[in-house]
Structures are given as structure tokens and as C-alpha cells.
Scaffold this motif. Structure first.
Motif, short mmCIF file in Angstrom:
data_model
loop_
_atom_site.label_atom_id
_atom_site.label_comp_id
_atom_site.label_asym_id
_atom_site.label_seq_id
_atom_site.Cartn_x
_atom_site.Cartn_y
_atom_site.Cartn_z
N ALA A 379 0.83 -1.21 0.00
CA ALA A 379 0.00 0.00 0.00
C ALA A 379 0.86 1.25 0.00
O ALA A 379 0.55 2.24 -0.69
CB ALA A 379 -0.92 -0.01 1.21
N CYS A 380 1.95 1.23 0.76
CA CYS A 380 2.86 2.39 0.79
C CYS A 380 3.51 2.60 -0.57
O CYS A 380 3.66 3.75 -1.03
CB CYS A 380 3.91 2.19 1.87
SG CYS A 380 3.27 2.28 3.57
N SER A 381 3.91 1.52 -1.22
CA SER A 381 4.48 1.64 -2.57
C SER A 381 3.46 2.19 -3.55
O SER A 381 3.78 3.04 -4.40
CB SER A 381 4.97 0.27 -3.06
OG SER A 381 6.04 -0.21 -2.26
N ASN A 382 2.21 1.74 -3.43
CA ASN A 382 1.15 2.26 -4.28
C ASN A 382 0.97 3.77 -4.06
O ASN A 382 0.74 4.52 -5.01
CB ASN A 382 -0.17 1.55 -3.99
CG ASN A 382 -0.15 0.09 -4.40
OD1 ASN A 382 0.74 -0.36 -5.12
ND2 ASN A 382 -1.14 -0.66 -3.94
N ALA A 383 1.07 4.19 -2.79
CA ALA A 383 0.91 5.61 -2.47
C ALA A 383 2.01 6.43 -3.12
O ALA A 383 1.76 7.52 -3.66
CB ALA A 383 0.92 5.81 -0.96
N ILE A 384 3.24 5.93 -3.08
CA ILE A 384 4.36 6.66 -3.68
C ILE A 384 4.17 6.80 -5.18
O ILE A 384 4.37 7.87 -5.77
CB ILE A 384 5.69 5.92 -3.34
CG1 ILE A 384 5.98 6.02 -1.84
CG2 ILE A 384 6.84 6.52 -4.14
CD1 ILE A 384 7.14 5.14 -1.37
N GLU A 385 3.73 5.71 -5.82
CA GLU A 385 3.53 5.73 -7.27
C GLU A 385 2.39 6.67 -7.65
O GLU A 385 2.49 7.45 -8.60
CB GLU A 385 3.23 4.32 -7.77
CG GLU A 385 4.42 3.36 -7.65
CD GLU A 385 4.06 1.94 -8.03
OE1 GLU A 385 2.90 1.74 -8.52
OE2 GLU A 385 4.90 1.04 -7.85
N ARG A 386 1.30 6.61 -6.91
CA ARG A 386 0.15 7.49 -7.22
C ARG A 386 0.50 8.94 -7.00
O ARG A 386 0.13 9.81 -7.80
CB ARG A 386 -1.05 7.07 -6.36
CG ARG A 386 -2.32 7.83 -6.68
CD ARG A 386 -3.50 7.34 -5.86
NE ARG A 386 -4.75 7.94 -6.32
CZ ARG A 386 -5.18 9.13 -5.96
NH1 ARG A 386 -4.48 9.85 -5.08
NH2 ARG A 386 -6.32 9.62 -6.42
N HIS A 387 1.21 9.22 -5.91
CA HIS A 387 1.59 10.60 -5.59
C HIS A 387 2.49 11.19 -6.69
O HIS A 387 2.37 12.37 -7.04
CB HIS A 387 2.31 10.64 -4.24
CG HIS A 387 2.53 12.01 -3.71
ND1 HIS A 387 1.55 12.74 -3.07
CD2 HIS A 387 3.63 12.81 -3.73
CE1 HIS A 387 2.03 13.91 -2.71
NE2 HIS A 387 3.28 13.98 -3.10
N ALA A 388 3.35 10.34 -7.23
CA ALA A 388 4.27 10.79 -8.27
C ALA A 388 3.52 11.16 -9.56
O ALA A 388 3.98 11.99 -10.35
CB ALA A 388 5.32 9.73 -8.55
N ARG A 389 2.37 10.52 -9.79
CA ARG A 389 1.60 10.77 -11.00
C ARG A 389 0.77 12.06 -10.92
O ARG A 389 0.35 12.59 -11.94
CB ARG A 389 0.67 9.60 -11.30
CG ARG A 389 1.40 8.30 -11.65
CD ARG A 389 0.43 7.31 -12.30
NE ARG A 389 -0.70 7.00 -11.43
CZ ARG A 389 -0.74 5.97 -10.60
NH1 ARG A 389 0.32 5.16 -10.48
NH2 ARG A 389 -1.83 5.73 -9.87
N LEU A 390 0.51 12.51 -9.71
CA LEU A 390 -0.37 13.67 -9.52
C LEU A 390 0.35 14.99 -9.75
O LEU A 390 1.56 15.10 -9.54
CB LEU A 390 -0.98 13.64 -8.10
CG LEU A 390 -1.88 12.42 -7.81
CD1 LEU A 390 -2.39 12.48 -6.37
CD2 LEU A 390 -3.05 12.38 -8.79
#
Length: 390
Positions: A379-390
Motif C-alpha cells: 500500500a505504501c508503494s502504491n501511495a508513492i507511485e500514485r503521488h508521483a503521477r499527480l
């Protein structure tokens, strides 16, 4: 991965065990987890004694009932400054926050530090409305706040699919933002090879023990536990009972069990290091009731210890127990079904052994703290990836 793990628990909160176990498991997997306790420790009054205790009791009984939730909401301002102070000299890859219902400080903190945000939710807002009757509840704002936090989070961890689905349906949140991770067990601490508690063994010998460990609270079905105890004691004179824990309903259970004292031990709160040996004495471990969203840590630990379990068939328990294979599940609230399952296990040693072995195997295969940490880290890795896309 460098994780800053923020929580709002007090120093005596049993949920700190979860925090420590996750942090250790994630560390063992090669990640850095900095745990930050944001609330200040409780302090006991000194000197004013009875007068101050009486004043505080009167305040809680009166105006304190109305001010509790507004005070909790206002605490976010204080928490935000503490969070910023904790993060002043570090720049973690992600913020992992153990959600507190009326706290939103971490939203400002994540925004100001520009860090990805993962929220860990172990209970919905509706829990307070169902079980917390000690004070008045602020209307509208808490539900709005829960939705805001879910929408601002880059990823969300829930302890069950039922809780995830409840939050998605209530607030229309993107399904892909969620990761479900049930609680784990320390399989070194809880295992079938642990020696039974010497005190209980000396008192009850080879008699089959029906056991429970946990808080004696409304949502754990203390009324069901009391009625089950009376019926089992009448139908199976050889049975003994060991109940461990404390809580607001303990006096009601004690009163309802009057006359059973030679066969019933109410141990109250005991040191955590004694729990595995006490669980090892259980011929049957009973969870009389639960709720629609929770992943009871006690049940996972009983599984790891190889105990045959009787529990209500709520969604989260159906996710970790296959009835008839890893334990026995009964229709929630049905006392006849609960009693029938317990007596069936008391009468069938072979079934107890099979269910216990299967439960222990499943716990080691799917439900350790390492498994829990791996899901949270995803979940933390998903958060980092999503945050980078925003």
C-alpha cells in the motif's frame, strides 16, 4: 523504503502491540520505519487526590459529555505542530498514519511536507455510533471528515474486505486505492508447542477448558458468553472455563456466572507474556461476538497456537477461517448455535485436533506479521507511485 508511522495511541493502549509488530516485521524485511507517537502521555494528578478526581468525574458526567468530540476535533491543530516537529529533520518516502476518527492533522502535514500518504483504518466512524454511548456525538462533521481523509489519501489500508466495501459504498472512493490486510500473529510466541500455563494446569488438570482472552465489552457479546457458560456448565460438568481480560461488562459476566466459581477462573488483565501459555490450556477458544468490519487479533493468535476456535460468521472471520476446516463458525447472535458448536468440540477430541492443526498451518501460511507488513508495504508503494503521477 523509509516510512514515518504516525499514531495517536496512549501508552497503555493495547493497539500499540500492532504498531510495534508491524514496525519490527517491516524492519526485518529491510525497510526503515520511524514510529512517532503524537499524543502526549497521560499524567496522574499528584497532591489534589480525591478532590481533583471528584471534580473530573463531575465534569465528565456533565459538560464533558458534550465537549468530548469538539475537543477531539480541535486537537488536530496541536497534533499538526507535533507532526511537523517529528518530521523536521527527516524526509521519509511516505507517511503511514494509523487513523483516529476525529483527527485530520496528518492531511495538513502530508500537504506541507509533500509526502505520499497511506492511511491505516481499523474501524469505521459508525463504530462510535454503535458502541460509544459515554458522550454526545457531533453530527455530520465526523462523517464528512472521514470522507475527506479517504479522498486525500494516496492509498488506504483496511483490516477486512467488509470494512473496505463499507467505506467505498459510503464515500464512493476508488476501489484500487485500497489494500486489505488482516491482523497477524507472532508465530514464535503463539505456537502449538507452547507449554500450558502451570497455574491453570495445576488447578484444572486434564479437564477440558473453554477459554476467552480479550476486553469484556459490548461488541464481544458478553451476554452470549455468560449464557453459553451457564449452559455448558450444566450440560458438560467436566468442562472448565478460563476468561482473561477486563472491561466495562466484566461485572455483569461475574454476576451472571455466580455459583460457577470452582469451575470458572476470571483472571482479569495479565501480563502479555503470560497469554500464550494461557491460550495453550484452551480445549476450545471462543469468540462469542464481533462486528462486521474487524479482524480480531485474538483469533489469529489462537489459530497460530493451534487452538480449535468457535467464532461468529462475520465477513472478516470468513476471510481467515473456513468453517469445518480451520474452526467452527456460527450464525452471529444465535446462542443455540454457539452452545452446539462448543459442546460438539468438547465431545470430539479428534475434531479439536484436526481443526487446531489446520488453523496453525493457515496462520503460518497467510497470517503472520510478515504477511501483514508485506501488504502494508505494498500500500505504501502504491501511495508513492500514485503521488508521483499527480
Amino acid at each position: 523504503m523509509h516510512i514515518a508511522y504516525l499514531h495517536y495511541l496512549q501508552e497503555d493502549d493495547t493497539a500499540l502491540y500492532h504498531v510495534r509488530q508491524f514496525a519490527q516485521a517491516a524492519g526485518d524485511l529491510g525497510h526503515r520505519v520511524d514510529v512517532h507517537a503524537i499524543r502526549t502521555p497521560r499524567t496522574d494528578s499528584v497532591g489534589s487526590g480525591q478532590q481533583r478526581a471528584a471534580w473530573r468525574g463531575s465534569l465528565r458526567a456533565g459538560i464533558g459529555r458534550a465537549l468530548h468530540e469538539p475537543k477531539e476535533l480541535a486537537s488536530s491543530f496541536v497534533y499538526h505542530f507535533r507532526e511537523m516537529r517529528c518530521l523536521r529533520n527527516c524526509r521519509p518516502d511516505v507517511l503511514l498514519v494509523r487513523n483516529k476518527s476525529l483527527t485530520a492533522s496528518f492531511l495538513w502535514t502530508a500537504a506541507r511536507t509533500r509526502r505520499p500518504l497511506t492511511i491505516e483504518i481499523n474501524a469505521p466512524r459508525v463504530e462510535a455510533l454503535l458502541y460509544d454511548r459515554d458522550h454526545f456525538h457531533v453530527p455530520f462533521i465526523p462523517d464528512w471528515l472521514q470522507a475527506l481523509k479517504l479522498r486525500r489519501a494516496d492509498s488506504v489500508v483496511t483490516v477486512s474486505s467488509a470494512l473496505r466495501d463499507h467505506l467505498i459504498e459510503r464515500h464512493r472512493i476508488d476501489h484500487e486505492r485500497f489494500v486489505v490486510t488482516p491482523n497477524g500473529a507472532d508465530v514464535d510466541l503463539f505456537s502449538p508447542g507452547i507449554n500450558p500455563d502451570a497455574e491453570i494446569l495445576a488447578e484444572f488438570g486434564d479437564a477440558p477448558v473453554v477459554g476467552f482472552v480479550g476486553s469484556f465489552s459490548r461488541w464481544h457479546g458478553v451476554d452470549l458468553l455468560a449464557e453459553m457458560t451457564r449452559r455448558i456448565a450444566e450440560r458438560r460438568p467436566e468442562a472448565r472455563f478460563v476468561y482473561v481480560g477486563s472491561g466495562p461488562e466484566v461485572d455483569a459476566l461475574t454476576a451472571a456466572s455466580a455459583g460457577l466459581e470452582p469451575r470458572l477462573r476470571m483472571l482479569g488483565r495479565v501480563p502479555h507474556e503470560r497469554i500464550p501459555a494461557l491460550v495453550a490450556t484452551f480445549a476450545v477458544a471462543v469468540m462469542p461476538d464481533s462486528n462486521f468490519y474487524g479482524s480480531p487479533l485474538k483469533v489469529v493468535e489462537w489459530m497460530a497456537a493451534g487452538r480449535p476456535i468457535v467464532a461468529p460468521a462475520y465477513g472478516p472471520l470468513l476471510e481467515i477461517i473456513e468453517s469445518g476446516k480451520d474452526g467452527l463458525l456460527f450464525e452471529p447472535g444465535r446462542i443455540d448455535a454457539l452452545v452446539s458448536a462448543v459442546t460438539g468440540l468438547l465431545d470430539n477430541v479428534d475434531l479439536r485436533g484436526r481443526l487446531g492443526r489446520n488453523a496453525a498451518e493457515r496462520a503460518r501460511r497467510e497470517l503472520t506479521w510478515t504477511h501483514n507488513a508485506q501488504r502494508v508495504l505494498r500500500a505504501c508503494s502504491n501511495a508513492i507511485e500514485r503521488h508521483a503521477r499527480l
